[in-house]
Design a protein around this motif. Structure first.
Motif, PDB file in Angstrom:
ATOM      1  N   GLU A   8      -9.283   3.291  -1.426  1.00 15.14           N
ATOM      2  CA  GLU A   8     -10.155   2.122  -1.582  1.00 15.14           C
ATOM      3  C   GLU A   8      -9.401   0.802  -1.594  1.00 15.14           C
ATOM      4  O   GLU A   8      -9.963  -0.255  -1.279  1.00 15.14           O
ATOM      5  N   TYR A   9      -8.099   0.828  -1.924  1.00 11.63           N
ATOM      6  CA  TYR A   9      -7.359  -0.429  -2.030  1.00 11.63           C
ATOM      7  C   TYR A   9      -6.979  -1.009  -0.675  1.00 11.63           C
ATOM      8  O   TYR A   9      -6.417  -2.099  -0.602  1.00 11.63           O
ATOM      9  N   HIS A  16       0.831  -1.201   0.000  1.00  7.15           N
ATOM     10  CA  HIS A  16       0.000   0.000   0.000  1.00  7.15           C
ATOM     11  C   HIS A  16       0.862   1.246   0.000  1.00  7.15           C
ATOM     12  O   HIS A  16       1.917   1.301   0.617  1.00  7.15           O
ATOM     13  N   TRP A  35      -8.198  -7.394  -7.528  1.00  6.96           N
ATOM     14  CA  TRP A  35      -8.056  -6.388  -6.477  1.00  6.96           C
ATOM     15  C   TRP A  35      -6.971  -5.397  -6.879  1.00  6.96           C
ATOM     16  O   TRP A  35      -5.886  -5.772  -7.319  1.00  6.96           O
ATOM     17  N   ALA A  36      -7.283  -4.123  -6.742  1.00  8.22           N
ATOM     18  CA  ALA A  36      -6.340  -3.035  -7.007  1.00  8.22           C
ATOM     19  C   ALA A  36      -5.777  -3.081  -8.423  1.00  8.22           C
ATOM     20  O   ALA A  36      -4.751  -2.468  -8.702  1.00  8.22           O
ATOM     21  N   ASP A  37      -6.444  -3.816  -9.326  1.00  9.75           N
ATOM     22  CA  ASP A  37      -6.017  -3.915 -10.725  1.00  9.75           C
ATOM     23  C   ASP A  37      -4.590  -4.457 -10.857  1.00  9.75           C
ATOM     24  O   ASP A  37      -3.870  -4.137 -11.804  1.00  9.75           O
ATOM     25  N   ARG A  95      -4.275   2.159 -11.342  1.00 13.80           N
ATOM     26  CA  ARG A  95      -3.039   1.383 -11.292  1.00 13.80           C
ATOM     27  C   ARG A  95      -2.713   0.760 -12.641  1.00 13.80           C
ATOM     28  O   ARG A  95      -1.554   0.664 -13.031  1.00 13.80           O
ATOM     29  N   SER A 116      -3.535  -5.432   4.799  1.00 15.23           N
ATOM     30  CA  SER A 116      -3.736  -4.000   5.045  1.00 15.23           C
ATOM     31  C   SER A 116      -3.202  -3.578   6.402  1.00 15.23           C
ATOM     32  O   SER A 116      -3.291  -2.403   6.760  1.00 15.23           O
TER      33      SER A 116
END
Length: 867
Positions: A302-303, A8, A698-700, A733, A316
């Protein structure tokens, strides 16, 4: 190479031969405070269609300077309708000056304390952000959120926009019916009339905090009430709440659920119970940082929300811990000015590792430090070096870099090891309690630690905090005639910190398995630790507790390293051996690394470093060992093995990676396999990679990994597809990865012009990547577009990156670097082919009957190639 532990971004901004200070930069000093501010009351009415705000700000002040006649506030781009002064006789129109950036209100000398009230309207270009769906992004929510760090509160409210002024605050927000609002402190009142009348929320923050930590978020959210954290003696309960997008409660609970335990842990470590009455985390869309530690109410991007598949090998917890730690370091005790911002960010980064240590153990703590050291060294070697405490910057955000975060956290780790846990934590308690609710500078931390330890730490802070650079060490370990010698040479350039003082510590094991530690203090450029031993040690580990954060080149007999890899007492000792063995290419070394990689009882990070080492060594045996682990149950081991196979430019490597590219339980493994497949440079890889360009994740991350793979493949046929993924509407991303790929795949005019258009994109991270891509392309025709972009750029992070690019491109540095990079890449490919041919020749001759001899022959050719 290490497997990154941090996925992150946080509340941060984005060559060693380039100075940190850019031309024309003036040294910054703390602003004077002729008046203090004790309270700020803000009433805001949000106008979503116009993306503007109507405000009434009431500021209570007290005079400090007897001579000052003007009370000054930061206020950018306001339409002022009325400015009033209350000096004990009711509200009166005030005399004032306003230049569009500063509001100066006349205050008669007789007035010792009073209030200023400002009625205004603003359409903020920074600080407050209005979101709404559009034709390309139909699922974007209607939201408003603020982001005030470093000095952007001034764009939507009048304030003294510096960290050294702390005040109590209250905020009244009028929002559309049905909206949820979060701000600092306690919700004192909520009015929710029926119909379409606006709803009103009134928050009060009764403890002082600076303007950069004020927050307002409004939109539609699901609310999760977690268990209360229990802190202090007698125990006090801290309510813990999460605000997530509608329908995301399961992801919210999964991602934030450790928060109460973290609050209790950090309260226990510091000896300071959580300083505020409650704690909330709210997830917004399109946030311009990873997280922001607003007092009592952290904003997250949002990620941070993980679905079940992402949670297999992503976490996270690092981001949650980082922003939570700021509630002590930054919010409760705040840096006096931005030059000391490492007291905020270095502590928050350090507490990420402490949380990981508590949850997962010492090995994870050590590996987190290992990753941070690599991140800092990357910046120090490739971009610039600066002192952690630095006043030579254009914008405060310039300082929010790897030196502030990672190096700052590493310094705190070294202090922990230097003083020992008991003394270190007593010092941290003294630091926090002695400056509770106040402002601090670096010397305050140093004196607190000196006060509890009785030791002078001036030299430590001088070399690690106030000067640039780090030790660059060449360490030789040898055993002859009953003497073990550990010699250390400092090779860093003079002009920074010419010589560092640090503890030289080793751990050694004898053949009976007994371990002992020895140390001495190094204060010169050349030094040695010499021990008389009755027998040759089994292994010798250098710096077992990571007390020296710098670049270390180890020269150690291979048998000692192999024994350390197998039997080292900590994972750190074992992966350090694996890293050192990557420089060797012989059959025993490959066998030892393969054994470590295949040992499922071994810590995952040791296995990952063994994989990376095998990837550097290459050869048939290394390939076989790596391929065998592509089905390992641990996703981080699979990811490391896949990454290492990307070093093999062969059809066999591409064939081994193809199944992982198509499907794996882990998003991150699929993404890494795609990167590795591209690095094999096999023509057939193009079709496989194009198939993953639009796979949801997720998160591209899969699209980003696929685009990275196309970048490494260097097949120009991919340019149209990559161009398409760089356009607005593709998740950020993925767009960013496409932009980086374009710079590697093409130097065509149409690509450059397309990138120049993206300099106006709304996303600051993406604009930084565009600047980096244009710099990498090295086309001087982009200079004009970059200069025009700099003239209109409001984000300090982007502005700095443009100025760095202009400096590099103007002196030809970028073009030269690209040419050298391309030539080196070609040379490496040719040498890899030569090595393969030599291996085949050796395999067809008499030496093929002796596996050991054949491996030795390949090692000789590889060593020659590397030299």
């Amino acid at each position: 190479m290490t497997t990154s532990h941090r996925l992150h971004a946080r509340c941060s901004a984005a060559g060693a031969g380039s100075p940190f200070t850019l031309s024309g930069t003036e040294r910054k000093y703390e602003r004077s405070r002729p008046f203090t501010i004790s309270h700020l009351a803000l009433e805001l009415t949000l106008d979503f269609p116009r993306k503007s705000v109507a405000g009434v700000a009431t500021i209570e002040f007290e005079r400090v300077s007897a001579d000052e006649r003007q009370f000054e506030l930061d206020a950018v781009g306001f339409e002022l309708s009325r400015v009033e002064l209350h000096a004990g006789k009711g509200w009166e129109r005030a005399s004032y000056e306003y230049d569009g950036d500063r509001l100066r209100v006349s205050v008669p000398a007789r007035v010792k304390r009073g209030r200023v009230r400002v009625r205004y309207r603003a359409t903020p270009r920074r600080g407050m952000y209005f979101l709404a769906p559009d034709e390309q992004v139909k699922d974007r929510p209607v939201q408003v959120w603020t982001q005030c760090q470093d000095e952007d509160a001034r764009h939507f409210m009048p304030c003294h926009d510096k960290p050294h002024v702390k005040m109590t605050t209250e905020l009244i927000a009028h929002v559309p019916a049905g909206f949820t609002v979060l701000s600092n402190g306690e919700l004192a009142r909520r009015d929710t009339p029926r119909g379409k009348k606006p709803w009103t929320y009134h928050f009060k923050m009764n403890e002082p905090h600076p303007s950069y930590l004020m927050t307002l978020v409004a939109g539609h959210f699901d609310v999760i009430e977690d268990r209360a954290a229990r802190v202090g003696v007698p125990a006090r309960e801290i309510p813990v709440t999460y605000y997530v997008p509608p329908g995301k409660k399961a992801d919210g609970a999964r991602s934030f659920g450790e928060t109460p335990r973290m609050i209790e842990l950090f309260s226990r470590l510091t000896g300071i119970p959580f300083p505020w009455s409650r704690y909330s985390q709210i997830v917004v869309s399109d946030f311009i940082f990873g997280g922001m530690e607003n007092t009592t109410a952290t904003t997250m991007y949002e990620y941070v929300l993980l679905d079940a598949r992402a949670a297999l090998d992503a976490s996270s917890a690092d981001l949650v811990a980082h922003e939570l730690a700021h509630q002590w370091f930054g919010d409760h005790v705040t840096c006096r000015d931005w030059s000391h911002a490492w007291l905020n960010e270095g502590f928050a980064t350090f507490f990420e590792h402490l949380e990981r240590e508590d949850r997962l153990g010492r090995d994870e703590y050590d590996y987190g430090l290992h990753g941070d050291l690599a991140a800092y060294l990357g910046e120090a070697s490739g971009r610039y070096r600066r002192a952690i405490v630095c006043r030579d910057y254009e914008h405060p955000i310039d300082l929010f870099d790897r030196h502030l975060y990672e190096k700052g956290g590493l310094v705190l780790h070294m202090l922990r090891r230097e003083l020992g846990d008991e003394v270190f934590w007593r010092g941290i308690h003294a630091y926090l309690s002695g400056h509770a609710g106040g402002i601090v500078e670096t010397n305050d931390l140093m004196r607190a630690l000196e006060g509890v330890s009785g030791r002078s730490l001036e030299r430590f802070f001088d070399q690690w905090v106030y000067r640039p650079g780090h030790p660059e060490l060449r360490v030789q370990i040898s055993y002859e005639h009953g003497l073990l010698s550990v010699s250390v040479k400092q090779t860093q350039a003079s002009g920074e910190t010419a010589v560092f003082a640090f503890p030289l510590e080793i751990e050694l094991a004898d053949h009976a398995g007994k371990t002992r530690r020895f140390s001495k203090e190094v204060t010169s450029a050349n030094d040695a630790l010499v021990l008389k031993l009755g027998e040759r040690p089994l292994w010798v580990a250098f710096d077992p507790d990571s007390r020296v954060m710098g670049e270390v080149t180890l020269e150690v007999p291979a048998d000692l390293l192999r024994a350390q890899l197998e039997r080292g007492t900590t994972a750190r000792e074992r992966w350090a051996a694996a890293e050192a063995l990557a420089k060797r290419d012989d059959a025993p070394t490959v066998a030892a690394l393969a054994q470590a990689l295949g040992n499922r009882k071994e810590a995952w990070m040791v296995r990952a470093e063994a994989a990376h080492a095998l990837g550097r060594i290459k050869g048939a045996e290394a390939f076989a060992a790596l391929r065998a682990e592509l089905g390992d149950p641990h996703p981080k081991v699979r990811r490391a093995a896949a990454s290492a196979l990307g070093n093999f430019r062969s059809p066999a490597a591409a064939e081994a990676l193809a199944p992982l590219v198509k499907k794996d339980p882990s998003y991150l493994v699929e993404a890494e396999a795609s990167r590795a497949l591209g690095r094999t440079r096999q023509p057939a890889a193009l079709k496989a990679l194009l198939g993953g360009l639009d796979r949801a994740s997720w998160a591209d991350v899969i699209r980003a990994g696929t685009l990275d793979g196309l970048s490494a493949l260097r097949d120009e046929r991919a340019v149209p597809e990559v161009l398409e993924r760089s356009r607005y509407g593709v998740p950020t991303r993925g767009r960013r990865a496409a932009i980086a790929a374009l710079a590697e795949l093409s130097t065509e005019r149409k690509v450059r012009e397309h990138l120049e258009l993206l300099l106006d994109d709304h996303d600051p991270y993406l604009r930084i990547d565009v600047v980096r891509a244009l710099e990498s392309m090295g086309d001087a025709k982009a200079l004009g577009a970059l200069r025009r972009a700099l003239a209109r750029e409001l984000d300090g992070r982007v502005a700095r990156r443009i100025r760095e690019a202009l400096r590099s491109m103007s002196d030809g540095g970028a073009a030269d670097q690209k040419r050298v990079k391309d030539e080196l890449e070609t040379l490496r490919g040719e040498l890899t082919e030569l090595k393969a041919r030599l291996g085949k020749l050796e395999g067809s001759g008499p030496a093929a009957k002796s596996p050991r001899k054949a491996a030795t022959g390949r090692g000789a050719s590889a060593r020659g190639a590397r030299s």
